[in-house]
Write an enzyme that holds these catalytic residues in place. Structure first.
Site: not given
Lengths: 401, 423
Positions: A145-147, A305
């Site tokens: 999730t979300e890097l 990120w």
């Protein structure tokens, strides 16, 4: 040689409705169906359909030379099944086209990797199963999730040996003097890592239509020129990977069609492929293509990120977010312990990271990206309604409703 | 009767008190012409108790009334404007000074502090444009009415009341529901203090909602003790006998009110934290909005109270009733509360009330716990004691229902009637 990894995150949450305190124990329906349907329809028409069709066209045209990667969350696939099966069909066509890799992530786009290892692994497995049923592909690359990534997350993912590659953010604080163009390894060397080249990625995702940007308007020719001038190319003989990672909604939704974003995508493979120094690649091909032993990187504190901080602060920087998360994972473990399988899916929909993002008080001002994405007028409202839903869930669990 | 609130226009404490009082006075045979903030020149001729609900409308200019048609309702006259529109002063060339001199002051006699009043009213700031507008409309409306007494609630209507007294020569009864000292929790707005002082000094009679408030106006505004009568508020019991509708099976402790310094929401949060440290099976609910809301929400979350401490946000009347019906214990930790109707209503739902000694309602209630708002440990020990003794909780609950059922507007209205007769 430079390989371009063109990767898209495709996700929509189940947004909550304004679940009132007086509904606790009465309704149990936490989600704003109308809002969710409208958003799925809007994003489908503005982004998913036109972009999928364009990519299909390009994949066919370049006969395997144009490659892209997707990770699609379970919460989006479910909603597409319900509201837009036509869009799901075009994703299936992309999967069949031979031009795409589908990555693994958590089914619910959750922050479980930070709170509950077992739940995290279960959600990743649920997601891989879904991708296999929907698209007939087995994910071999993982992106959280979300890097979000850390040494610990690499350790946990080692439990699932099919994943040899992990994507994350090329955050300055972990790279320091290093270049995001090399492939790296996790601190244990068990995973290969590809790091997002955030400057060039964000040139497309965020700055593309910004008229105040000195480089506006961004044409493909200029972009290719930048790529050519990237340091190190052709000098060391090492394979380089340019990781352009972005939200899929960049195309047509964050950058509207009239900004020329679709033209940009359409012209990109033509210009890349006419140079012999560059090609497109999937993350899962990196292992076989690499011609050096990647350096191991240690990431002690989780990176992501999001925002300029590239840390967890978008989801976990204030007391609302912490109290909501901790309370949620406690109730979730109680649900699992009780064997109430009927509550599990609903509960897990409350694990989606967006719901905690809406409670973020950082940068909550007019015109800001946080506010743009939030269905609530204030983070405190998001928190209040979320807690009502949790209290309802807890009551259903405790009272056997 | 002049008031700023009357249901369905702003149904806060003042609105509900005026409604109850008006209805009881109508039952006692008094006729009321009610003037409230609207965006038309209208008044409400109330002649029988039902009129307080149906709100018949009378236009000063009948041709204006025709425009709205026969089916006009009060909602149509307040639509879109929280208080009232500015049309009166922003159209044409008229300034407040010219309206003051040419229209408002016409026919007014025997008032000495008009320049002082003009100075205060012509200033800007929250409420003042609305008060100027209300004053001008009310004076104009009153020229068309025939009445014996001017009964005006709180400072917002004082300028109008004073001018109507000058116009008609009829006595002015100033009814004081709260003062700037209660609301501000500090120095307050000097213009509002001035208007409150003016009302206390120039009205013929003063009604206060508690002895607590009488003491404040005697001490701060040098009120003449002989002019003051205390008439405690009451309310209409419609809830007795309804079964409780629980939200949580655990004992539920409730705070409802504006989330602002005056109401002591921070004390409620501290109480919750201390109670939950000793007893996990208790739920706390805070209902309402206010300037301290965000601060309190963040504080509560940082205490990690999970779902044990929940916020209800803005409450509709129906939400309010649902939450009171779910309450076992109701706390009003106000720092300063002229009256405080909420605990009475909570008690009618069978909630046991813990109320601040610094409140008017503490003067009339026996079966509630009365505490100093700052005495958190005392409040905590009362709650723990009630939670651990369901029998005591039940007995107190029954006593509360019984006692509050006796507090009727009928008696309060009788006292007001006596004041009318003797003025």
């Amino acid at each position: 040689m430079l390989h371009i990894v063109f990767y898209f995150q495709v996700h929509q949450p189940y947004r909550l409705r304004q679940y009132r305190l007086t509904e606790i124990g009465k309704s149990g329906n936490y989600f704003d169906e109308e809002l969710n349907r409208n958003i799925i329809n809007k994003v489908s028409d503005k982004c998913y359909l036109p972009t999928n069709n364009l990519l299909l066209e390009l994949i066919e045209k370049y006969e395997g030379a144009f490659k892209v990667s997707f990770s699609i969350t379970g919460t989006l696939i479910e909603q597409l099944r319900q509201y837009r099966p036509d869009v799901l069909d075009t994703f299936r066509a992309l999967a069949k086209s031979g031009g795409t890799e589908f990555l693994g992530e958590t089914y619910y786009h959750s922050l479980a990797s930070l709170f509950d290892e077992n739940e995290f692994l279960e959600q990743v497995q649920l997601h891989s199963k879904l991708i296999e049923t929907e698209f007939g592909l087995k994910p071999r690359t993982f992106r959280n999730t979300e890097l979000i990534y850390s040494d610990k997350i690499s350790d946990i993912i080692s439990e699932l040996p099919q994943f040899k590659m992990i994507l994350t953010e090329g955050a300055d604080k972990i790279l320091k003097w290093r270049s995001p163009l090399y492939a790296y390894k996790s601190y244990t060397k068990r995973h290969l890592l590809l790091l997002k080249y955030y400057r060039l990625s964000d040139d497309i995702a965020f700055r593309f239509s910004d008229k105040g940007w000195v480089e506006y308007p961004l044409k493909v020719e200029k972009f290719i020129d930048w790529i050519e001038k990237l340091p190190l190319i052709e000098k060391t003989g090492k394979k380089l990977y340019l990781n352009l990672f972005m939200d899929y909604e960049t195309f047509g939704e964050h950058q509207w069609s009239d900004t020329g974003i679709f033209e940009f995508v359409k012209n990109l493979p033509k210009h890349v492929l006419k140079h012999n120094f560059a090609s497109f690649i999937w993350p899962s091909e990196v292992e076989d293509s690499i011609n050096y032993e990647p350096e191991a990187l240690s990431v002690k504190e989780p990176i992501s990120w999001a925002d300029t901080e590239r840390d967890l602060s978008a989801w976990l920087s204030n007391s609302l977010q912490w109290n909501a998360s901790k309370t949620f994972y406690k109730i979730l473990s109680n649900i699992k312990a009780s064997g109430r399988k009927d509550l599990l899916d609903t509960a897990r929909k409350l694990s989606t990271s967006d719901l905690y993002y809406y409670m973020c008080t950082k940068y909550f001002q007019d015109g800001d990206v946080h506010k743009y994405f939030s269905p609530y007028s204030a983070p405190e409202d998001a928190y209040m309604y979320f807690m009502h839903a949790l209290a309802d869930l807890e009551k259903r669990l405790e009272e056997g409703i | 009767m002049l008031t700023w609130e009357f249901p369905p226009v702003l149904t806060g404490g003042l609105g509900m008190a005026c409604y109850g009082m008006a209805k009881a006075l109508l039952s006692a045979g008094i006729e009321i012409d009610l003037i409230i903030p609207t965006n038309e020149e209208v008044y409400f001729p109330l002649r029988k108790p039902e009129d307080a609900d149906s709100m018949p409308i009378a236009f000063i200019d009948p041709s204006r009334g025709k425009k709205f048609g026969k089916r006009v309702k009060i909602q149509h006259l307040i639509e879109g404007a929280k208080y009232l529109d500015m049309a009166y002063f922003t159209t044409g060339e008229k300034t407040f000074k010219s309206i003051w001199e040419d229209e408002i002051l016409k026919g007014i006699k025997g008032i000495t502090s008009l320049d002082f009043l003009f100075d205060i009213l012509s200033k800007d700031g929250p409420f003042f444009p609305e008060v100027r507008n209300y004053t001008a409309k009310a004076v104009n409306i009153a020229k068309h009415l025939d009445f014996d007494v001017i009964h005006a609630h709180d400072w917002l209507t004082s300028p109008a009341a004073l001018l109507i007294k000058g116009l008609s020569g009829k006595p002015w009864i100033a009814h004081i529901h709260s003062t700037e000292f209660d609301r501000a929790g500090g120095a307050g707005d000097s213009r509002i203090h001035n208007l409150e002082y003016m009302g206390v000094q120039l009205a013929d009679k003063l009604i206060t909602v508690s002895s607590y408030t009488s003491n404040i106006i005697i001490e701060k505004y040098l009120a003449d003790q002989n002019k003051i009568k205390v008439v405690h508020n009451a309310f209409f019991v419609e809830t007795t006998g309804k079964p409780k509708q629980r939200i949580f099976k655990e004992p539920t402790v409730v705070f409802i009110g504006r989330i602002t310094l005056q109401k002591g929401p921070d004390y409620f949060l501290d109480v919750a934290k201390k109670v939950l440290r000793k007893e996990k099976k208790v739920r706390f609910i805070m209902g309402g909005k206010g300037d301290m809301e965000k601060e309190i929400i963040h504080q509560a979350a940082s205490m990690g109270l999970g779902t044990k401490f929940l916020f209800a946000g803005f409450l509709t009347r129906q939400d309010l009733e649902s939450i009171l019906s779910a309450a076992d214990i109701f706390i009003m930790p106000s720092v300063s509360e002229p009256f405080g109707i909420a605990p009475l209503e909570a008690m009618s739902y069978g909630a046991v009330a813990i109320i601040s000694k610094q409140s008017g309602v503490a003067e009339i209630i026996e079966s509630a716990y009365k505490v100093d708002f700052w005495d958190i440990d005392k409040i905590v020990s009362i709650i723990l004691d009630l939670v651990k003794n369901p029998k005591r909780l039940k007995e107190m609950s029954e006593k509360s229902i019984e006692e509050v059922a006796k507090i009727r507007w009928k008696e309060a209205a009788q006292k007001i009637l006596d004041i009318y007769t003797n003025t």
